[in-house]
Design a protein around this motif. Sequence first.
Motif, PDB file in Angstrom:
ATOM      1  N   ARG A 132       0.822  -1.210   0.000  1.00 19.55           N
ATOM      2  CA  ARG A 132       0.000   0.000   0.000  1.00 19.55           C
ATOM      3  C   ARG A 132       0.855   1.258   0.000  1.00 19.55           C
ATOM      4  N   ASN A 133       1.932   1.276   0.812  1.00 24.10           N
ATOM      5  CA  ASN A 133       2.750   2.488   0.886  1.00 24.10           C
ATOM      6  C   ASN A 133       3.480   2.763  -0.430  1.00 24.10           C
ATOM      7  N   GLU A 134       3.757   1.732  -1.220  1.00 26.19           N
ATOM      8  CA  GLU A 134       4.360   1.942  -2.540  1.00 26.19           C
ATOM      9  C   GLU A 134       3.358   2.621  -3.480  1.00 26.19           C
ATOM     10  N   PHE A 135       2.122   2.163  -3.459  1.00 24.26           N
ATOM     11  CA  PHE A 135       1.067   2.786  -4.265  1.00 24.26           C
ATOM     12  C   PHE A 135       0.868   4.243  -3.850  1.00 24.26           C
ATOM     13  N   LEU A 136       0.774   4.470  -2.536  1.00 25.49           N
ATOM     14  CA  LEU A 136       0.514   5.816  -2.042  1.00 25.49           C
ATOM     15  C   LEU A 136       1.663   6.768  -2.365  1.00 25.49           C
ATOM     16  N   ALA A 137       2.896   6.298  -2.296  1.00 25.74           N
ATOM     17  CA  ALA A 137       4.041   7.151  -2.609  1.00 25.74           C
ATOM     18  C   ALA A 137       3.986   7.618  -4.060  1.00 25.74           C
ATOM     19  N   VAL A 138       3.658   6.723  -4.962  1.00 25.14           N
ATOM     20  CA  VAL A 138       3.564   7.095  -6.380  1.00 25.14           C
ATOM     21  C   VAL A 138       2.391   8.048  -6.593  1.00 25.14           C
ATOM     22  N   GLN A 139       1.274   7.802  -5.943  1.00 21.96           N
ATOM     23  CA  GLN A 139       0.095   8.640  -6.132  1.00 21.96           C
ATOM     24  C   GLN A 139       0.284  10.032  -5.522  1.00 21.96           C
ATOM     25  N   ARG A 140       1.046  10.145  -4.445  1.00 26.18           N
ATOM     26  CA  ARG A 140       1.252  11.444  -3.802  1.00 26.18           C
ATOM     27  C   ARG A 140       2.321  12.273  -4.499  1.00 26.18           C
ATOM     28  N   ARG A 141       3.432  11.643  -4.865  1.00 23.62           N
ATOM     29  CA  ARG A 141       4.571  12.402  -5.376  1.00 23.62           C
ATOM     30  C   ARG A 141       4.766  12.301  -6.879  1.00 23.62           C
ATOM     31  N   GLY A 142       4.029  11.424  -7.529  1.00 26.86           N
ATOM     32  CA  GLY A 142       4.247  11.207  -8.951  1.00 26.86           C
ATOM     33  C   GLY A 142       3.473  12.148  -9.853  1.00 26.86           C
ATOM     34  N   ALA A 143       3.844  12.131 -11.129  1.00 27.25           N
ATOM     35  CA  ALA A 143       3.115  12.896 -12.149  1.00 27.25           C
ATOM     36  C   ALA A 143       1.788  12.191 -12.415  1.00 27.25           C
ATOM     37  N   LYS A 144       0.769  12.976 -12.788  1.00 28.24           N
ATOM     38  CA  LYS A 144      -0.567  12.413 -12.982  1.00 28.24           C
ATOM     39  C   LYS A 144      -1.123  12.886 -14.318  1.00 28.24           C
ATOM     40  N   TRP A 145      -1.740  11.976 -15.058  1.00 26.45           N
ATOM     41  CA  TRP A 145      -2.511  12.357 -16.238  1.00 26.45           C
ATOM     42  C   TRP A 145      -3.631  11.360 -16.467  1.00 26.45           C
ATOM     43  N   HIS A 146      -4.570  11.780 -17.314  1.00 20.09           N
ATOM     44  CA  HIS A 146      -5.782  11.004 -17.535  1.00 20.09           C
ATOM     45  C   HIS A 146      -5.771  10.363 -18.913  1.00 20.09           C
ATOM     46  N   LEU A 147      -6.171   9.095 -18.947  1.00 23.65           N
ATOM     47  CA  LEU A 147      -6.523   8.415 -20.191  1.00 23.65           C
ATOM     48  C   LEU A 147      -8.054   8.375 -20.226  1.00 23.65           C
ATOM     49  N   ASP A 179     -10.207   5.897 -19.794  1.00 20.64           N
ATOM     50  CA  ASP A 179     -10.827   5.106 -18.734  1.00 20.64           C
ATOM     51  C   ASP A 179      -9.921   4.870 -17.530  1.00 20.64           C
ATOM     52  N   PHE A 180      -8.741   5.495 -17.519  1.00 23.33           N
ATOM     53  CA  PHE A 180      -7.789   5.271 -16.434  1.00 23.33           C
ATOM     54  C   PHE A 180      -7.089   6.563 -16.056  1.00 23.33           C
ATOM     55  N   ILE A 181      -6.670   6.648 -14.807  1.00 22.99           N
ATOM     56  CA  ILE A 181      -5.807   7.721 -14.336  1.00 22.99           C
ATOM     57  C   ILE A 181      -4.427   7.093 -14.143  1.00 22.99           C
ATOM     58  N   VAL A 182      -3.393   7.780 -14.585  1.00 25.16           N
ATOM     59  CA  VAL A 182      -2.034   7.233 -14.539  1.00 25.16           C
ATOM     60  C   VAL A 182      -1.182   8.104 -13.624  1.00 25.16           C
ATOM     61  N   PHE A 183      -0.456   7.477 -12.711  1.00 27.31           N
ATOM     62  CA  PHE A 183       0.532   8.140 -11.871  1.00 27.31           C
ATOM     63  C   PHE A 183       1.884   7.516 -12.179  1.00 27.31           C
ATOM     64  N   THR A 184       2.913   8.338 -12.351  1.00 30.61           N
ATOM     65  CA  THR A 184       4.256   7.817 -12.601  1.00 30.61           C
ATOM     66  C   THR A 184       5.251   8.534 -11.713  1.00 30.61           C
ATOM     67  N   GLN A 185       6.277   7.798 -11.320  1.00 34.04           N
ATOM     68  CA  GLN A 185       7.343   8.352 -10.499  1.00 34.04           C
ATOM     69  C   GLN A 185       8.604   7.541 -10.750  1.00 34.04           C
ATOM     70  N   THR A 186       9.735   8.198 -10.785  1.00 34.82           N
ATOM     71  CA  THR A 186      10.988   7.471 -10.958  1.00 34.82           C
ATOM     72  C   THR A 186      11.317   6.745  -9.661  1.00 34.82           C
ATOM     73  N   ASN A 187      12.046   5.655  -9.798  1.00 31.28           N
ATOM     74  CA  ASN A 187      12.504   4.918  -8.624  1.00 31.28           C
ATOM     75  C   ASN A 187      14.006   4.674  -8.739  1.00 31.28           C
ATOM     76  N   ASP A 188      14.610   4.208  -7.686  1.00 31.34           N
ATOM     77  CA  ASP A 188      16.051   3.957  -7.662  1.00 31.34           C
ATOM     78  C   ASP A 188      16.375   2.493  -7.935  1.00 31.34           C
ATOM     79  N   LEU A 189      15.425   1.768  -8.445  1.00 34.68           N
ATOM     80  CA  LEU A 189      15.612   0.337  -8.691  1.00 34.68           C
ATOM     81  C   LEU A 189      16.034   0.109 -10.129  1.00 34.68           C
TER      82      LEU A 189
END
Length: 163
Positions: free
Chosen positions: A60-75, A77-87
């Motif tokens: 859950r905390n991985e999902f929330l981190a991307v949703q809070r700090r990531g970029a957001k745009w709409h398709l 039928d979907f909302i997309v959140f993206t964020q870079t990671n160190d992996l």
Amino acid sequence: RSSRPGDATSFFGAGAAERQNARLAFGATMPDVLASETQTTPAEGLSGKRFPKAGRLRKRNEFLAVQRRGAKWHLTDFIVFTQTNDLARTRVGFTVSRKVGGAVVRNGIKRLLRESWRTQAAGLCVGIDVVLVAKRTAEACSHADVEQQVGKLVKRLAREGRA
């Protein structure tokens, strides 16, 4: 029909004895049949077609981190959140709330998303987390609609240099 402790239907279900006899009817012996069954695995033939755990957001905390700090745009039928990671890998997560429909509908949408992502996002570069959130309109999506929208997402990620 009642099942007895010694009956083939008690453990293997109805028709197990008939299936076993049908296999043996073709000239194979029981040890041959058992040996062939133990050498195969459920995932055999699926290599390259699986969606590994390392490629998924799972907590859950991985999902929330991307949703809070990531970029957001709409398709559509979907909302997309993206964020870079160190992996050294790209990870994706799918969210379908109860607002979209019942469990069968939600699971169907997630299956479509997983398959579309698995087939189209293979060429993405590493180091990005993606969360796809289904809108209420996703319930009416066909497989082709989901494929098209995930394709748009992958192209946009590549174009914007996030992949």
